[in-house]
Design an enzyme around this catalytic site. Structure first.
Site, PDB file in Angstrom:
ATOM      1  N   ASP A 199       0.834  -1.201   0.000  1.00 34.72           N
ATOM      2  CA  ASP A 199       0.000   0.000   0.000  1.00 34.72           C
ATOM      3  C   ASP A 199       0.875   1.261   0.000  1.00 34.72           C
ATOM      4  OD1 ASP A 199      -2.864   0.912   0.435  1.00 34.72           O
ATOM      5  OD2 ASP A 199      -1.889   1.919   2.126  1.00 34.72           O
ATOM      6  N   GLU A 239      14.387 -14.235   1.527  1.00 28.50           N
ATOM      7  CA  GLU A 239      14.775 -15.187   2.576  1.00 28.50           C
ATOM      8  C   GLU A 239      13.980 -16.486   2.396  1.00 28.50           C
ATOM      9  OE1 GLU A 239      13.879 -13.468   6.386  1.00 28.50           O
ATOM     10  OE2 GLU A 239      15.186 -11.740   6.007  1.00 28.50           O
TER      11      GLU A 239
HETATM   12  C1  NOJ Z   1      -4.458   2.936  -0.902  1.00 32.78           C
HETATM   13  C2  NOJ Z   1      -5.590   1.966  -0.723  1.00 32.78           C
HETATM   14  O1  NOJ Z   1      -5.816   1.299  -1.938  1.00 32.78           O
HETATM   15  C3  NOJ Z   1      -6.775   2.767  -0.247  1.00 32.78           C
HETATM   16  O2  NOJ Z   1      -7.970   2.012  -0.258  1.00 32.78           O
HETATM   17  C4  NOJ Z   1      -6.474   3.298   1.121  1.00 32.78           C
HETATM   18  O3  NOJ Z   1      -7.521   4.131   1.545  1.00 32.78           O
HETATM   19  C5  NOJ Z   1      -5.163   4.099   1.128  1.00 32.78           C
HETATM   20  N1  NOJ Z   1      -4.114   3.479   0.383  1.00 32.78           N
HETATM   21  C6  NOJ Z   1      -4.657   4.283   2.528  1.00 32.78           C
HETATM   22  O4  NOJ Z   1      -4.197   3.058   3.033  1.00 32.78           O
END
Ligand code: NOJ
Length: 506
Positions: A199, A239
């Site tokens: 993310d 790893e």
């Molecule tokens: C990107 C994610 O896809 C989204 O759904 C989220 O709100 C934000 N990052 C924050 O984690």
């Protein structure tokens, strides 16, 4: 060296809340997913990526994590996660989990401890600053642009949150944070997951001096430190074995900057391309973007392509149903790894969510409505009360209704994935754009002499075929009836003669 699996794979994104609900509470769950994995296998995909399944207060529907090493009870248990992974592997599907390294929930014990006092042992695990006014001009994402800082009680200091105040940013300049996050990865890799989608990967490197963002230079992301940190994550994957994959959500709208995340050979294997994802419907714009990214990744690096996910409107809503079919052919025939968001294979539009039913802070509810598996109440998603309204077109677009209908989106996707699987040129071949009429985007994929031509008509009216298509065999089309030119909104794939077949001497 053999080609890594993720280069020829098609990845299917599952948004767990909206896929399948096995316990009738109206929210999708892991047992629901496990029960529906055959749909993904039958589609012909190779891997699933699950949006977050961890313990979470759900302020951002799972992207605010209170325990990285447990499953939220709403989704099930660790045993259910193990069962899901085992079943996926039995079906020949790999499993990628969402890994959210930039921020936790404010209810994560690390933050609870950190916020307690300026001397707390974990104070430095988050980003704290003292002072009267906000520490700098960084803004948080979602809705209106607000400062990325919230003043906390009882200390009166400010903490950084790139998203909601309930999502404090971890301090990646603190080595203990990096080590703890590596352990989170190991926890899941040991359980058998085949990789992670990271993310907002660009955000784990920020200016440690907290300098103001300036025109042309952001200090709150894509800082040089991000690269060694992603390389260290890659080493954790290694790893285990060479087969684990790191896919970055690198939300930068500049392909040059993006390419730096995938070309060094020791960082991300794949990165989502949001410049491509956000393009308007234009053959010239798509071709230019693909050509540029091809150049940037030519010497190393492998593209990944997708046109939406749980944060973005669906393709059929943005472009319309007919164009969504052309878009599917494009994403599944370009050189690179395609990602399909659940429901795209059903040709879904965004759902209809009345104002009073909106629950997401950023109003992303319409692309997140439950998958219609069958017509009728609950649409096969739940026997309870669904957390978001079911899809208004379920009677027409449900999976069981489309199954076996050659004109359906589902059968187009199945045919495309089957063609890809059977055609090394589509999986591994080089990419060469070919000269074509305006409004067409056409390219040849070639592998060991095998050549495939793809012609995409972005116009709603007929266009002449590229010269290369003359006499070539049609492998697939979005249209049942075909003429000597491309119909409006048609995409056609051809088998060309082998490049290594020398013309017969006269
Ligand atoms: C990107 C994610 O896809 C989204 O759904 C989220 O709100 C934000 N990052 C924050 O984690």
């Amino acid at each position: 060296m053999s080609v890594p699996w993720w280069r020829s794979a098609v990845v299917y994104q599952i948004y767990p809340r909206s896929f399948a609900d096995a316990d009738a509470d109206g929210v999708g769950d892991l047992r629901g997913i496990t029960g529906r994995l055959e749909h993904v296998r039958d589609l012909g995909a190779d891997a699933v990526w699950l949006s977050p399944i961890y313990r979470s207060p759900m302020a951002d529907f799972g992207y605010d994590i209170a325990d990285y090493t447990d499953v939220d009870p709403m989704f099930g248990s660790l045993a259910d996660a193990d069962a899901l992974i085992a079943r996926a592997h039995e079906l020949g599907l790999r499993v990628l989990l969402d890994f959210v390294p930039n921020h936790t929930s404010d209810l994560h014990p690390w933050f609870v401890e950190s916020r307690a006092s300026p001397d707390a042992a974990k104070r430095n695990w988050y980003v704290w600053r003292d002072g009267e006014g906000v520490p700098n001009n960084w803004l948080s994402t979602f809705g209106e642009q607000r400062p990325a800082w919230t003043r906390d009680h009882p200390t009166g200091e400010w903490y950084l949150h790139s998203f909601l105040p309930q999502q404090p940013d971890l301090n990646w300049d603190e080595p203990a944070v990096e080590a703890a996050m590596h352990d989170v990865l190991r926890f899941w890799l040991r359980r058998g997951v085949d990789g992670v989608r990271i993310d907002v990967a660009q955000k784990i490197g920020k200016d440690p001096a907290l300098g103001d963002n300036e025109p042309g230079r952001r200090h709150d992301e894509d800082w040089p430190s991000v690269h060694p940190r992603l390389a260290a994550i890659r080493r954790v994957l290694e790893e285990f074995d060479d087969d684990r994959v790191a896919v970055g959500e690198v939300y930068l709208l500049d392909q040059r900057a993006l390419a730096r995340y995938v070309t060094s050979g020791d960082e991300l294997h794949l990165a989502h391309n949001f410049y491509f994802l956000r393009l308007p419907w234009s053959a010239e714009r798509f071709r230019a973007a693909v050509d540029e990214f091809e150049l940037l990744t030519h010497a190393g690096g492998w593209p990944a392509w997708c046109l939406n996910n749980h944060d973005h409107p669906r393709t059929a809503t943005r472009y319309g149903h007919a164009r969504a079919r052309v878009a599917a052919v494009m994403v599944l025939t370009l050189r690179g790894t395609p990602f399909i968001f659940q429901g795209e294979e059903l040709g879904l539009t965004d759902g209809a969510v009345p104002a009073e039913a909106i629950v997401d802070v950023d109003r992303r509810d319409p692309e997140r409505v439950p998958i219609p598996w069958e017509p009728g109440p609950g649409t096969g998603f739940t026997t309870g009360r669904p957390w978001l309204p079911t899809h208004p077109d379920a009677d027409r677009l449900a999976a069981t209704v489309q199954d076996g209908n050659p004109a359906s989106a589902l059968e187009l996707y199945r045919a495309l994935l089957a063609l890809r699987r059977a055609t090394p040129a589509l999986q591994h071949g080089s990419y060469r754009p070919v000269h074509a009429a305006p409004d067409l985007f056409a390219y040849v994929r070639e592998h060991e002499g095998e050549r495939v031509l793809v012609a995409l008509n972005f116009a709603p009216f007929p266009r002449p075929l590229p010269a290369e298509a003359e006499g070539a065999r049609v492998l697939l089309s979005t249209h049942a009836e075909r003429t000597g030119e491309l119909a409006g909104d048609e995409a056609r794939v051809f088998e060309l003669g082998r490049a290594d077949q020398a013309p017969v001497a006269e």
